[in-house]
Design a protein around this motif. Structure first.
Motif, PDB file in Angstrom:
ATOM      1  N   HIS A  69      -8.767  -7.029  -1.544  1.00  0.00           N
ATOM      2  CA  HIS A  69      -7.888  -6.387  -0.561  1.00  0.00           C
ATOM      3  C   HIS A  69      -6.576  -5.942  -1.203  1.00  0.00           C
ATOM      4  O   HIS A  69      -5.981  -4.945  -0.789  1.00  0.00           O
ATOM      5  N   LEU A  70      -6.117  -6.680  -2.229  1.00  0.00           N
ATOM      6  CA  LEU A  70      -4.908  -6.276  -2.948  1.00  0.00           C
ATOM      7  C   LEU A  70      -5.198  -5.084  -3.855  1.00  0.00           C
ATOM      8  O   LEU A  70      -4.380  -4.164  -3.969  1.00  0.00           O
ATOM      9  N   VAL A  71      -6.362  -5.108  -4.491  1.00  0.00           N
ATOM     10  CA  VAL A  71      -6.776  -3.970  -5.323  1.00  0.00           C
ATOM     11  C   VAL A  71      -6.818  -2.696  -4.476  1.00  0.00           C
ATOM     12  O   VAL A  71      -6.305  -1.639  -4.881  1.00  0.00           O
ATOM     13  N   ALA A 114       0.819  -1.222   0.000  1.00  0.00           N
ATOM     14  CA  ALA A 114       0.000   0.000   0.000  1.00  0.00           C
ATOM     15  C   ALA A 114       0.849   1.267   0.000  1.00  0.00           C
ATOM     16  O   ALA A 114       0.301   2.377  -0.064  1.00  0.00           O
ATOM     17  N   ARG A 115       2.188   1.110   0.065  1.00  0.00           N
ATOM     18  CA  ARG A 115       3.080   2.267   0.036  1.00  0.00           C
ATOM     19  C   ARG A 115       3.936   2.317  -1.224  1.00  0.00           C
ATOM     20  O   ARG A 115       4.876   3.115  -1.302  1.00  0.00           O
ATOM     21  N   GLU A 116       3.615   1.494  -2.210  1.00  0.00           N
ATOM     22  CA  GLU A 116       4.403   1.486  -3.445  1.00  0.00           C
ATOM     23  C   GLU A 116       4.013   2.660  -4.333  1.00  0.00           C
ATOM     24  O   GLU A 116       3.027   2.610  -5.058  1.00  0.00           O
ATOM     25  N   ARG A 117       4.798   3.710  -4.298  1.00  0.00           N
ATOM     26  CA  ARG A 117       4.460   4.936  -5.024  1.00  0.00           C
ATOM     27  C   ARG A 117       5.014   4.963  -6.451  1.00  0.00           C
ATOM     28  O   ARG A 117       4.550   5.725  -7.283  1.00  0.00           O
ATOM     29  N   GLU A 118       6.036   4.155  -6.715  1.00  0.00           N
ATOM     30  CA  GLU A 118       6.661   4.186  -8.037  1.00  0.00           C
ATOM     31  C   GLU A 118       5.985   3.174  -8.963  1.00  0.00           C
ATOM     32  O   GLU A 118       4.884   2.715  -8.690  1.00  0.00           O
ATOM     33  N   GLY A 119       6.652   2.823 -10.057  1.00  0.00           N
ATOM     34  CA  GLY A 119       6.045   1.915 -11.012  1.00  0.00           C
ATOM     35  C   GLY A 119       5.838   0.524 -10.440  1.00  0.00           C
ATOM     36  O   GLY A 119       6.695  -0.019  -9.741  1.00  0.00           O
ATOM     37  N   LEU A 120       4.681  -0.077 -10.744  1.00  0.00           N
ATOM     38  CA  LEU A 120       4.327  -1.416 -10.276  1.00  0.00           C
ATOM     39  C   LEU A 120       3.995  -2.292 -11.470  1.00  0.00           C
ATOM     40  O   LEU A 120       3.191  -1.913 -12.329  1.00  0.00           O
ATOM     41  N   CYS A 121       4.613  -3.470 -11.529  1.00  0.00           N
ATOM     42  CA  CYS A 121       4.357  -4.426 -12.608  1.00  0.00           C
ATOM     43  C   CYS A 121       3.500  -5.566 -12.070  1.00  0.00           C
ATOM     44  O   CYS A 121       3.822  -6.151 -11.024  1.00  0.00           O
ATOM     45  N   LEU A 122       2.418  -5.888 -12.757  1.00  0.00           N
ATOM     46  CA  LEU A 122       1.565  -7.022 -12.392  1.00  0.00           C
ATOM     47  C   LEU A 122       1.821  -8.151 -13.368  1.00  0.00           C
ATOM     48  O   LEU A 122       1.727  -7.964 -14.583  1.00  0.00           O
ATOM     49  N   PHE A 123       2.133  -9.331 -12.838  1.00  0.00           N
ATOM     50  CA  PHE A 123       2.386 -10.486 -13.711  1.00  0.00           C
ATOM     51  C   PHE A 123       1.657 -11.706 -13.160  1.00  0.00           C
ATOM     52  O   PHE A 123       1.866 -12.106 -12.014  1.00  0.00           O
ATOM     53  N   GLY A 124       0.804 -12.308 -14.010  1.00  0.00           N
ATOM     54  CA  GLY A 124       0.042 -13.484 -13.586  1.00  0.00           C
ATOM     55  C   GLY A 124      -0.981 -13.162 -12.515  1.00  0.00           C
ATOM     56  O   GLY A 124      -1.426 -14.038 -11.786  1.00  0.00           O
ATOM     57  N   GLN A 125      -1.351 -11.907 -12.441  1.00  0.00           N
ATOM     58  CA  GLN A 125      -2.225 -11.430 -11.369  1.00  0.00           C
ATOM     59  C   GLN A 125      -3.537 -10.929 -11.963  1.00  0.00           C
ATOM     60  O   GLN A 125      -3.569  -9.913 -12.649  1.00  0.00           O
ATOM     61  N   HIS A 126      -4.631 -11.646 -11.711  1.00  0.00           N
ATOM     62  CA  HIS A 126      -5.909 -11.263 -12.292  1.00  0.00           C
ATOM     63  C   HIS A 126      -6.650 -10.254 -11.427  1.00  0.00           C
ATOM     64  O   HIS A 126      -7.415  -9.420 -11.940  1.00  0.00           O
ATOM     65  N   LEU A 127      -6.437 -10.311 -10.113  1.00  0.00           N
ATOM     66  CA  LEU A 127      -7.079  -9.379  -9.186  1.00  0.00           C
ATOM     67  C   LEU A 127      -8.599  -9.391  -9.341  1.00  0.00           C
ATOM     68  O   LEU A 127      -9.229  -8.365  -9.598  1.00  0.00           O
ATOM     69  N   ASP A 128      -9.188 -10.582  -9.146  1.00  0.00           N
ATOM     70  CA  ASP A 128     -10.645 -10.674  -9.189  1.00  0.00           C
ATOM     71  C   ASP A 128     -11.206 -10.338  -7.807  1.00  0.00           C
ATOM     72  O   ASP A 128     -10.498  -9.840  -6.936  1.00  0.00           O
ATOM     73  N   SER A 129     -12.483 -10.621  -7.595  1.00  0.00           N
ATOM     74  CA  SER A 129     -13.137 -10.201  -6.351  1.00  0.00           C
ATOM     75  C   SER A 129     -12.526 -10.842  -5.110  1.00  0.00           C
ATOM     76  O   SER A 129     -12.601 -10.280  -4.015  1.00  0.00           O
ATOM     77  N   SER A 130     -11.905 -12.019  -5.255  1.00  0.00           N
ATOM     78  CA  SER A 130     -11.309 -12.686  -4.090  1.00  0.00           C
ATOM     79  C   SER A 130     -10.016 -12.009  -3.648  1.00  0.00           C
ATOM     80  O   SER A 130      -9.484 -12.333  -2.576  1.00  0.00           O
ATOM     81  N   ASP A 131      -9.503 -11.092  -4.456  1.00  0.00           N
ATOM     82  CA  ASP A 131      -8.298 -10.343  -4.091  1.00  0.00           C
ATOM     83  C   ASP A 131      -8.567  -8.846  -4.037  1.00  0.00           C
ATOM     84  O   ASP A 131      -7.686  -8.026  -4.312  1.00  0.00           O
ATOM     85  N   HIS A 145     -10.807  -5.190 -17.868  1.00  0.00           N
ATOM     86  CA  HIS A 145     -10.862  -5.672 -16.487  1.00  0.00           C
ATOM     87  C   HIS A 145     -10.002  -4.799 -15.574  1.00  0.00           C
ATOM     88  O   HIS A 145     -10.428  -4.416 -14.465  1.00  0.00           O
ATOM     89  N   PHE A 146      -8.804  -4.459 -16.010  1.00  0.00           N
ATOM     90  CA  PHE A 146      -7.905  -3.654 -15.184  1.00  0.00           C
ATOM     91  C   PHE A 146      -8.257  -2.167 -15.230  1.00  0.00           C
ATOM     92  O   PHE A 146      -8.062  -1.445 -14.247  1.00  0.00           O
ATOM     93  N   VAL A 147      -8.781  -1.717 -16.369  1.00  0.00           N
ATOM     94  CA  VAL A 147      -9.238  -0.326 -16.447  1.00  0.00           C
ATOM     95  C   VAL A 147     -10.377  -0.105 -15.448  1.00  0.00           C
ATOM     96  O   VAL A 147     -10.451   0.937 -14.781  1.00  0.00           O
ATOM     97  N   ASP A 148     -11.247  -1.108 -15.309  1.00  0.00           N
ATOM     98  CA  ASP A 148     -12.351  -0.995 -14.353  1.00  0.00           C
ATOM     99  C   ASP A 148     -11.834  -0.855 -12.923  1.00  0.00           C
ATOM    100  O   ASP A 148     -12.499  -0.242 -12.077  1.00  0.00           O
ATOM    101  N   ARG A 149     -10.673  -1.436 -12.643  1.00  0.00           N
ATOM    102  CA  ARG A 149     -10.132  -1.406 -11.290  1.00  0.00           C
ATOM    103  C   ARG A 149      -9.258  -0.189 -11.007  1.00  0.00           C
ATOM    104  O   ARG A 149      -9.263   0.336  -9.897  1.00  0.00           O
ATOM    105  N   PHE A 150      -8.525   0.260 -12.022  1.00  0.00           N
ATOM    106  CA  PHE A 150      -7.547   1.318 -11.764  1.00  0.00           C
ATOM    107  C   PHE A 150      -7.650   2.519 -12.700  1.00  0.00           C
ATOM    108  O   PHE A 150      -6.904   3.485 -12.544  1.00  0.00           O
ATOM    109  N   GLY A 151      -8.538   2.457 -13.674  1.00  0.00           N
ATOM    110  CA  GLY A 151      -8.600   3.517 -14.685  1.00  0.00           C
ATOM    111  C   GLY A 151      -8.953   4.880 -14.130  1.00  0.00           C
ATOM    112  O   GLY A 151      -8.655   5.902 -14.750  1.00  0.00           O
ATOM    113  N   ASP A 152      -9.588   4.924 -12.954  1.00  0.00           N
ATOM    114  CA  ASP A 152     -10.005   6.206 -12.382  1.00  0.00           C
ATOM    115  C   ASP A 152      -8.981   6.778 -11.406  1.00  0.00           C
ATOM    116  O   ASP A 152      -9.224   7.826 -10.801  1.00  0.00           O
TER     117      ASP A 152
END
Length: 336
Positions: free
Chosen positions: A268-270, A249-266, A299-306
């Motif tokens: 808390h990570l979103v 929750a403190r990662e302010r710089e660039g973040l790479c997601l790999f193999g990570q779908h981040l559906d409703s069960s995650d 899918h990812f735009v819905d989570r982070f696009g805003d």
């Protein structure tokens, strides 16, 4: 944001323009190496194992009464019950029997899906080790042993988060080198009755085989498949897991997601990523088809696009060192 298309640049090109200091790995990264990691639920796997090796009816009733499919809180509850019974001079036979039964079912389920050490190529471990070094922090929501095995191959340059006795102490968590943080715990971690976290000292095959050591009082610290609120509840009961999520929750710089779908069960990570508001998020996508690529992007735009100030970029997962086709390990016919 412009209309989404199916174009996916190579990771090297995108990383040169928008480098990431942190990496968040998900189950897709493990499945790329070993297909049996694609199981749906470890709890269901333990149920399917049958009467001798799987969860007994009374075991399943205990999970149901506690309203969870996570193993760690159930085993921890049984441990607390045993300790309380001992203090009150009450027989602990029933909770101990359930503890042993559930732990045995868990061990069998893990062995069913996990990659055996004997099939892990040294070259693959070296590739993973080198890929991780490109980041300041590596977060993983996987609880398998792929990352611990890879780091053990050449540990120099990786941060040591545990002391000489293997214990985690949040007061000495600032270290140098690439940090590997297990957001949902791992098969190499143990939760002690007082809530502290210990890392097992074994390596290679012994790290996997030692998971089967059935000692009451030490519970495997990992959060298996379940609802996001269940996972978050388990995380809050662990100093180590809480610290890991707080660091994400403190990662302010660039973040790479790999193999990570981040559906409703995650979720808390979103929410942790949204709280961090990284400068940009670069996301690996497997180009199965044009429609699939566009759907995944959406899918990812819905989570982070805003997220104001956070740009989203996408790349072809197969061009990342961890997504190379040659890393895939063939599953023996006997395991199909």
């Amino acid at each position: 944001m412009p209309a989404l298309d199916a174009h996916l640049p190579a990771w090297a090109d995108l990383n040169q323009r928008h480098p990431s200091s942190a990496l968040l790995l998900g189950n897709g990264a493990s499945r790329a190496l070993w297909k049996p990691f694609g199981y749906f639920s470890l709890y269901e796997e333990a149920q399917r194992a049958g009467r001798k090796k799987g969860l007994a009816v009374s075991d399943q009733a205990l999970f149901k009464s506690l309203g969870t499919e996570l193993f760690e809180p159930v085993l921890s509850t049984l441990n607390h019950t045993v300790r309380a019974n001992a203090a009150l001079a009450i027989s602990s036979t029933a909770p101990l029997n359930r503890y042993y039964s559930i732990k045995e079912a868990l061990i069998h389920a893990v062995r069913t899906v996990h990659l055996p050490w004997a099939l892990m190529p040294a070259a693959t471990l070296a590739t993973i080790n080198q890929a991780l070094r490109g980041y300041r922090s590596v977060y993983t929501s996987n609880y398998d042993l792929l990352l611990p095995w890879a780091v053990q191959q050449a540990p120099q340059g990786f941060a040591e988060q545990f002391d000489e006795q293997g214990f985690f102490d949040i007061r000495r968590s600032r270290t140098s080198g690439t940090r590997v943080l297990h957001l949902h715990g791992g098969l190499h971690l143990l939760k002690l009755p007082d809530g502290t976290t210990r890392q097992r000292s074994a390596d290679a095959a012994e790290l996997f085989d030692g998971f089967a050591v059935n000692i009451p009082g030490e519970v495997p610290l990992f959060v298996n498949e379940g609802r996001s609120d269940e996972k978050l509840g388990a995380i809050r009961h662990s100093d180590y897991l809480s610290w890991c999520l707080g660091e994400l929750a403190r990662e302010r710089e660039g973040l790479c997601l790999f193999g990570q779908h981040l559906d409703s069960s995650d979720q808390h990570l979103v929410e942790a990523i949204r709280q961090a508001r990284p400068a940009h998020i670069v996301i690996a996508i497997r180009p199965l088809s044009d429609a699939s690529v566009i759907n995944q992007k959406q899918h990812f735009v819905d989570r982070f696009g805003d997220l104001e100030g956070t740009a989203l970029y996408f790349f072809d997962a197969s061009t990342h060192p961890l997504g190379a086709a040659q890393l895939a390990i063939e599953v023996p016919a006997a395991r199909h």
